[in-house]
Design a protein around this motif. Structure first.
Motif, PDB file in Angstrom:
ATOM      1  N   CYS A   1       0.793  -1.233   0.000  1.00 22.80           N
ATOM      2  CA  CYS A   1       0.000   0.000   0.000  1.00 22.80           C
ATOM      3  C   CYS A   1       0.823   1.279   0.000  1.00 22.80           C
ATOM      4  O   CYS A   1       0.262   2.378   0.092  1.00 22.80           O
ATOM      5  CB  CYS A   1      -0.941   0.004   1.208  1.00 22.80           C
ATOM      6  SG  CYS A   1      -2.204  -1.277   1.112  1.00 22.80           S
ATOM      7  N   GLY A   2       2.159   1.163  -0.092  1.00 16.11           N
ATOM      8  CA  GLY A   2       2.998   2.350  -0.167  1.00 16.11           C
ATOM      9  C   GLY A   2       2.911   3.013  -1.527  1.00 16.11           C
ATOM     10  O   GLY A   2       2.168   2.591  -2.419  1.00 16.11           O
ATOM     11  N   LEU A   3       3.720   4.056  -1.709  1.00 15.12           N
ATOM     12  CA  LEU A   3       3.682   4.825  -2.950  1.00 15.12           C
ATOM     13  C   LEU A   3       3.976   3.970  -4.172  1.00 15.12           C
ATOM     14  O   LEU A   3       3.441   4.212  -5.251  1.00 15.12           O
ATOM     15  CB  LEU A   3       4.676   5.984  -2.862  1.00 15.12           C
ATOM     16  CG  LEU A   3       4.322   7.088  -1.848  1.00 15.12           C
ATOM     17  CD1 LEU A   3       5.469   8.083  -1.716  1.00 15.12           C
ATOM     18  CD2 LEU A   3       3.044   7.808  -2.259  1.00 15.12           C
ATOM     19  N   GLU A   4       4.824   2.973  -4.013  1.00 17.82           N
ATOM     20  CA  GLU A   4       5.151   2.067  -5.121  1.00 17.82           C
ATOM     21  C   GLU A   4       4.551   0.676  -4.883  1.00 17.82           C
ATOM     22  O   GLU A   4       4.993  -0.298  -5.509  1.00 17.82           O
ATOM     23  CB  GLU A   4       6.679   1.964  -5.279  1.00 17.82           C
ATOM     24  CG  GLU A   4       7.382   3.283  -5.508  1.00 17.82           C
ATOM     25  CD  GLU A   4       6.941   3.947  -6.806  1.00 17.82           C
ATOM     26  OE1 GLU A   4       6.630   3.220  -7.768  1.00 17.82           O
ATOM     27  OE2 GLU A   4       6.920   5.198  -6.849  1.00 17.82           O
ATOM     28  N   GLY A   5       3.557   0.581  -4.016  1.00 19.48           N
ATOM     29  CA  GLY A   5       2.967  -0.708  -3.679  1.00 19.48           C
ATOM     30  C   GLY A   5       2.183  -1.313  -4.825  1.00 19.48           C
ATOM     31  O   GLY A   5       1.794  -0.623  -5.772  1.00 19.48           O
ATOM     32  N   ASN A   6       1.947  -2.630  -4.741  1.00 16.30           N
ATOM     33  CA  ASN A   6       1.289  -3.320  -5.857  1.00 16.30           C
ATOM     34  C   ASN A   6      -0.190  -3.591  -5.610  1.00 16.30           C
ATOM     35  O   ASN A   6      -0.829  -4.248  -6.437  1.00 16.30           O
ATOM     36  CB  ASN A   6       2.007  -4.637  -6.180  1.00 16.30           C
ATOM     37  CG  ASN A   6       2.025  -5.604  -5.007  1.00 16.30           C
ATOM     38  OD1 ASN A   6       1.414  -5.335  -3.974  1.00 16.30           O
ATOM     39  ND2 ASN A   6       2.731  -6.708  -5.155  1.00 16.30           N
ATOM     40  N   ALA A   7      -0.754  -3.081  -4.518  1.00 11.04           N
ATOM     41  CA  ALA A   7      -2.190  -3.266  -4.275  1.00 11.04           C
ATOM     42  C   ALA A   7      -2.974  -2.169  -4.986  1.00 11.04           C
ATOM     43  O   ALA A   7      -2.611  -0.989  -4.943  1.00 11.04           O
ATOM     44  CB  ALA A   7      -2.497  -3.232  -2.790  1.00 11.04           C
ATOM     45  N   ASP A   8      -4.076  -2.566  -5.638  1.00 13.90           N
ATOM     46  CA  ASP A   8      -4.961  -1.593  -6.273  1.00 13.90           C
ATOM     47  C   ASP A   8      -6.013  -1.079  -5.307  1.00 13.90           C
ATOM     48  O   ASP A   8      -6.579   0.000  -5.522  1.00 13.90           O
ATOM     49  CB  ASP A   8      -5.649  -2.236  -7.483  1.00 13.90           C
ATOM     50  CG  ASP A   8      -4.663  -2.595  -8.574  1.00 13.90           C
ATOM     51  OD1 ASP A   8      -4.167  -1.677  -9.246  1.00 13.90           O
ATOM     52  OD2 ASP A   8      -4.369  -3.793  -8.734  1.00 13.90           O
ATOM     53  N   LEU A   9      -6.280  -1.850  -4.249  1.00 17.64           N
ATOM     54  CA  LEU A   9      -7.343  -1.483  -3.312  1.00 17.64           C
ATOM     55  C   LEU A   9      -7.107  -2.166  -1.979  1.00 17.64           C
ATOM     56  O   LEU A   9      -6.713  -3.341  -1.927  1.00 17.64           O
ATOM     57  CB  LEU A   9      -8.703  -1.932  -3.867  1.00 17.64           C
ATOM     58  CG  LEU A   9      -9.919  -1.794  -2.946  1.00 17.64           C
ATOM     59  CD1 LEU A   9     -10.367  -0.329  -2.883  1.00 17.64           C
ATOM     60  CD2 LEU A   9     -11.079  -2.652  -3.410  1.00 17.64           C
ATOM     61  N   LEU A  10      -7.357  -1.426  -0.888  1.00 15.56           N
ATOM     62  CA  LEU A  10      -7.408  -2.010   0.445  1.00 15.56           C
ATOM     63  C   LEU A  10      -8.874  -2.084   0.854  1.00 15.56           C
ATOM     64  O   LEU A  10      -9.560  -1.064   0.932  1.00 15.56           O
ATOM     65  CB  LEU A  10      -6.623  -1.162   1.448  1.00 15.56           C
ATOM     66  CG  LEU A  10      -6.697  -1.626   2.912  1.00 15.56           C
ATOM     67  CD1 LEU A  10      -6.102  -3.021   3.091  1.00 15.56           C
ATOM     68  CD2 LEU A  10      -5.998  -0.618   3.835  1.00 15.56           C
ATOM     69  N   LEU A  11      -9.346  -3.285   1.110  1.00 18.48           N
ATOM     70  CA  LEU A  11     -10.735  -3.544   1.499  1.00 18.48           C
ATOM     71  C   LEU A  11     -10.738  -4.030   2.942  1.00 18.48           C
ATOM     72  O   LEU A  11     -10.283  -5.137   3.223  1.00 18.48           O
ATOM     73  CB  LEU A  11     -11.339  -4.602   0.568  1.00 18.48           C
ATOM     74  CG  LEU A  11     -12.718  -5.149   0.923  1.00 18.48           C
ATOM     75  CD1 LEU A  11     -13.780  -4.061   0.823  1.00 18.48           C
ATOM     76  CD2 LEU A  11     -13.075  -6.329   0.018  1.00 18.48           C
ATOM     77  N   ILE A  12     -11.243  -3.210   3.861  1.00 20.60           N
ATOM     78  CA  ILE A  12     -11.253  -3.584   5.275  1.00 20.60           C
ATOM     79  C   ILE A  12     -12.625  -4.160   5.593  1.00 20.60           C
ATOM     80  O   ILE A  12     -13.622  -3.441   5.670  1.00 20.60           O
ATOM     81  CB  ILE A  12     -10.912  -2.394   6.172  1.00 20.60           C
ATOM     82  CG1 ILE A  12      -9.532  -1.853   5.779  1.00 20.60           C
ATOM     83  CG2 ILE A  12     -10.928  -2.798   7.649  1.00 20.60           C
ATOM     84  CD1 ILE A  12      -9.120  -0.611   6.520  1.00 20.60           C
ATOM     85  N   ALA A  13     -12.663  -5.488   5.745  1.00 20.94           N
ATOM     86  CA  ALA A  13     -13.926  -6.201   5.925  1.00 20.94           C
ATOM     87  C   ALA A  13     -13.693  -7.455   6.764  1.00 20.94           C
ATOM     88  O   ALA A  13     -12.905  -8.305   6.361  1.00 20.94           O
ATOM     89  CB  ALA A  13     -14.511  -6.580   4.562  1.00 20.94           C
TER      90      ALA A  13
END
Length: 402
Positions: free
Chosen positions: A86-98
């Motif tokens: 989830c950083g500036l160069e991270g590879n996640a497109d979305l963080l889903l908190i569920a």
């Protein structure tokens, strides 16, 4: 081969190429996340999970390792997992908190990082990465003014909130369908962002008496898929029908007769719309004088019918410049004849697009279909599931409205 490879993309390709991190916190609703992860994968996503310590007491990390096919983050280590994803160069497109507990929502609102999930959240927010939060808790907790304030604060951070479903004294986690649809809308592009789309769908019903109706075999599946797809692409969507879609974020207007559908459409269109899609199988006839009481069984019955109003004609007469799409169903015609009929409809009503098909073999009530998309200067043919066809139709509409 891990089982995720067997199911990936089985429901659709809307999340293909997307990496989603699910942050799981200590709500009993955590038991729902195994199937949620699988649903995201069925729509093409690569899924990873990060869990708070409280969540691991409800759902074992091995369950999510199985569900996602990827190792589960339960601690922040020297690999700085929060930055890698989830950083500036991270590879996640979305963080889903569920699910998101009241405790976690409060911590995210104030930038408190004392669990892996809240650390991921702060990193994602700081990187301007999309975040969705799915609350789940007892209703008495959800109704606390501080929780309300914290959710409002998250919205100011451009964090999307999905649900909850309030019933039985509990603010329950949203359905998997609603969560997946929210993810798809967040990651689905913005080709219809800011556009308002009105769709008619399914069969109408004309009253014979208080019990009996005249109707047809249309299921409304195509109209509902069109509504979902337009919503995925960023539109504000209203669907007018006899059915029930039940998708969070999509406005539904229930009608039965053609007259009710026409009135509902005109009422909605006065609010300002960019696109009208007439996908309903509208009755051509209604009763001259419906019976106010049940007609006695066994009596010979003669029904006097009259023609119904043409909704497309009324809409185009009132809103001639609005992009409008019609549907034309026929049986027992050649492809050339079907295209000719659709072309005549296109010209007669001044439409931008007509979707035509022969319903003799499939279309009415089936999950797949074969259609022609008829425009003023071109015709194309497509076959597939109704979801796939809805994607094609909405894509065409997005091209036309540019």
């Amino acid at each position: 081969m891990h089982s995720t490879h067997w199911i990936k993309g089985n429901n659709g390709k809307s999340l293909s190429g997307k990496t989603i991190v699910i942050g799981v916190t200590g709500s009993i609703a955590a038991v729902r996340i195994v199937e949620l992860a699988r649903e995201l994968i069925r729509n093409g996503a690569d899924v990873y999970a990060v869990m708070s310590e409280a969540a691991t007491r409800i759902l074992h990390p091995d369950a999510l390792h199985y569900a996602t096919g990827n190792p589960v983050v339960t601690d922040i280590t020297g690999r700085v997992e929060h930055v890698s994803f989830c950083g500036l160069e991270g590879n996640a497109d979305l963080l889903l908190i569920a699910p998101a507990t009241a405790n976690t929502i409060g911590k995210i609102a104030y930038g408190i990082d004392d669990t892996p999930v809240t650390t991921f959240a702060t990193t994602a927010i700081g990187s301007n990465r999309p975040v969705l939060v799915v609350p789940a808790m007892h209703q008495s907790m959800y109704d606390h003014p501080a929780v309300t304030d914290n959710l409002d604060k998250l919205k100011k951070y451009n964090i999307g909130i999905v649900g909850p479903l309030i019933e039985e004294g509990v603010a329950k986690i949203a359905s998997n369908d609603d969560i997946v649809l929210a993810v798809e809308r967040t990651l689905g592009g913005d080709t219809l962002k800011g556009k308002r789309v009105l769709i008619t769908s399914g069969a109408t019903a004309e009253t014979i008496d208080p019990i009996r109706i005249l109707t047809n075999r249309a299921s409304g599946k195509t109209g509902m898929e069109l509504a979902r797809e337009a919503y995925r692409k960023g539109a504000d969507v209203t669907i007018v029908h006899r059915g029930f879609l039940g998708a969070e974020g999509i406005n539904e207007v229930y009608v039965e007769s053609v007259a009710e559908m026409l009135d509902a459409c005109m009422d909605e269109l006065r609010k300002g719309y960019d696109v009208f899609i007439s996908a309903a199988a509208i009755s051509d006839y209604t009763l001259e004088s419906p019976s106010s009481s049940k007609i006695k069984s066994g009596d010979e019955l003669n029904l006097k019918l009259r023609s119904t109003s043409k909704i497309l004609a009324a809409v185009k007469s009132e809103y001639p410049d609005m992009l409008a799409v019609g549907f034309k169903a026929e049986t027992g015609v050649t492809s050339e004849e079907l295209i000719a009929i659709a072309s005549f409809m296109l010209e007669s009503y001044g439409l931008d697009l007509v979707v035509a098909n022969d319903v003799a073999e499939k279309g009415m009530g089936t999950d797949d279909n074969s259609i022609f998309l008829v425009e003023s200067n071109s015709t194309s043919c497509y076959s597939g599931s109704k979801r796939e066809l809805a994607t094609t139709i909405i894509g065409k509409i997005a091209d036309l409205i540019k």
